[in-house]
Design an enzyme around this catalytic site. Structure first.
Site, PDB file in Angstrom:
ATOM      1  N   LYS A  55       0.833  -1.282   0.058  1.00  0.00           N
ATOM      2  CA  LYS A  55       0.166   0.049  -0.090  1.00  0.00           C
ATOM      3  C   LYS A  55       0.860   1.298   0.137  1.00  0.00           C
ATOM      4  O   LYS A  55       2.053   1.184   0.050  1.00  0.00           O
ATOM      5  CB  LYS A  55      -1.041  -0.010   1.013  1.00  0.00           C
ATOM      6  CG  LYS A  55      -2.068  -1.045   0.964  1.00  0.00           C
ATOM      7  CD  LYS A  55      -2.904  -0.799  -0.038  1.00  0.00           C
ATOM      8  CE  LYS A  55      -3.800  -1.988  -0.474  1.00  0.00           C
ATOM      9  NZ  LYS A  55      -4.597  -2.927   0.356  1.00  0.00           N
TER      10      LYS A  55
HETATM   11  C1  LIG Z   1      -5.598  -4.235   0.956  1.00  0.00           C
HETATM   12  C2  LIG Z   1      -7.053  -3.524   0.894  1.00  0.00           C
HETATM   13  C3  LIG Z   1      -7.823  -4.196   1.836  1.00  0.00           C
HETATM   14  C4  LIG Z   1      -7.434  -4.797   3.166  1.00  0.00           C
HETATM   15  O1  LIG Z   1      -6.290  -4.267   3.802  1.00  0.00           O
HETATM   16  P1  LIG Z   1      -5.341  -5.444   4.620  1.00  0.00           P
HETATM   17  O2  LIG Z   1      -4.162  -4.489   5.148  1.00  0.00           O
HETATM   18  O3  LIG Z   1      -4.636  -6.141   3.425  1.00  0.00           O
HETATM   19  O4  LIG Z   1      -5.961  -6.272   5.459  1.00  0.00           O
HETATM   20  C5  LIG Z   1      -9.408  -3.871   2.049  1.00  0.00           C
HETATM   21  N1  LIG Z   1      -9.840  -3.158   0.654  1.00  0.00           N
HETATM   22  C6  LIG Z   1      -8.913  -2.980  -0.228  1.00  0.00           C
HETATM   23  C7  LIG Z   1      -9.579  -2.170  -1.394  1.00  0.00           C
HETATM   24  C8  LIG Z   1      -7.713  -3.207  -0.490  1.00  0.00           C
HETATM   25  O5  LIG Z   1      -6.857  -2.964  -1.324  1.00  0.00           O
END
Ligand SMILES: *Cc1c(COP(=O)(O)O)cnc(C)c1O
Length: 370
Positions: free
Chosen positions: A180
């Site tokens: 991210k």
């Molecule tokens: C990455 C992601 C999540 C979940 O986040 P995590 O930290 O991986 O649990 C939820 N929604 C979207 C759209 C994502 O890209």
């Protein structure tokens, strides 16, 4: 092989982790509170709760707003499956809505048509980091008792009409997973203005153990604590927060380099007939992924072609109503299904070199050469 995505991590993160190691306190503690303060200043939200994943953030945000069995939550089918799993985990019904192919963000008109007397929440997903049309969404809800829980997993660092995402709205959930915009290794956070809900979430993130009662009785009975609600072991650790603190110092550089790459891609790809680039508002967006739509049923052929050129690609995402586990909530979603067959994610990460960007561009251009 040029990867689709990768984190940018280095000695700065290791140094911050070393500081945590030297204290001997690895779990929830002062490094997490420091990280929360940085998030708070950056986002401008009155309450921030750091947790262990973005998925946990969404889960306890929904639960804190009272979403439960029988409730309906409107959510785009085109999103990561985490957005849906947290809804079904609470016994609530995901009501899938359509997206706009130009941005992959929710279609607010379609949402309006899906609002029922059982709708308790709407979960817009700020796709690729771009904010959804929030003003229209708030307007569509009007005075109804419906909460907006934003899935801002892609959108850390982005804004909407000059306001940082997370600084308005009922609850905004971020992810700090490895790929991210900012990473903690694994991590997440909830930003919200409602202090009472924030307190609920703070207790829920650590097994429902109410720190207030802890503090109240601390002087007379240091061992005393009370479990006051359903909770989970969702808190962030000091180790993860240390990584986040180091990442924060590089965030501006991350964002501007990724914007630069997006601009180069947009410029090169907007002339290709068989491709559609998304409508990017780069002034307000911290780009997460770079997605194009491949027209004419040629998406899978392009994946193979690029693989042979050493260019990795991805699909973000397979529409959720097509997954076996979510079938019972399936409904016809023609736009989402068509778009789901067109989308292709191309490499985008901070440390991509100009030469690597050129390889991606030249390979795509070669595929479409008449
Ligand atoms: C990455 C992601 C999540 C979940 O986040 P995590 O930290 O991986 O649990 C939820 N929604 C979207 C759209 C994502 O890209």
């Amino acid at each position: 092989m040029i990867q689709v995505s990768r984190p940018s991590i280095g000695v700065e993160e290791i140094r911050e982790i070393e500081k945590v190691f030297s204290t001997g306190w690895l779990g929830l503690g002062s490094t997490v509170y420091d990280f929360e303060k940085e998030l708070q200043n950056f986002i401008g939200a009155s309450n921030i709760i750091a947790v262990n994943t973005g998925t946990s953030a969404l889960h306890i945000a929904l639960e804190a707003y009272g979403i439960g069995p029988g409730d309906e939550v409107i959510v785009p089918a085109l999103t990561f499956c985490a957005s849906i799993q947290v809804i079904t985990a609470l016994g609530a019904h995901p009501v899938f809505c359509e997206i706009k192919p130009e941005t992959l963000n929710v279609d607010v008109t379609d949402i309006e048509n899906r609002i029922s007397s059982r709708t308790r929440a709407i979960m817009p997903v700020h796709y690729c980091g771009q904010a959804c049309d929030m003003d229209s969404l708030f307007q569509a809800i009007g005075k109804r008792d419906i909460n907006i829980i934003e899935d801002a997993a892609h959108a850390f660092g982005s804004s909407y009409k000059g306001k940082r995402i997370g600084s308005f709205g009922d609850a905004t959930c971020f992810s700090f997973d490895p790929i991210k915009n900012l990473t903690c290794g694994e991590g997440g956070a909830i930003a919200l203005s409602n202090r009472l809900i924030a307190e609920k979430i703070r207790v829920k993130r650590i097994l429902g153990i109410d720190k207030d009662t802890w503090h109240r009785y601390k002087n007379e009975r240091a061992w005393f604590y009370e479990v006051t609600t359903q909770g989970y072991r969702y808190h962030m650790s000091n180790i993860s927060a240390a990584i986040g603190i180091a990442q924060f110092k590089k965030l501006d550089a991350f964002i501007s380099r990724k914007k630069e790459i997006v601009r180069r891609y947009n410029c090169a790809f907007s002339t290709i007939d068989g491709l559609r680039v998304l409508n990017w508002n780069l002034k307000e967006t911290a780009p997460f992924t770079y997605i194009v739509r491949v027209l004419g049923g040629r998406r899978n052929a392009l994946i193979d072609f690029l693989k042979n050129k050493g260019v990795g690609t991805g699909i973000h995402y397979i529409p959720n109503h097509l997954h076996p586990f979510f079938k019972e909530f399936a409904t016809p979603l023609p736009i989402t299904e068509k778009t789901g067959e067109e989308i292709l994610t191309l490499p985008l990460y901070y440390e991509m070199t100009d030469d690597q960007v050129s390889i991606v561009i030249d390979s795509v251009l070669e595929f479409f050469k008449p």
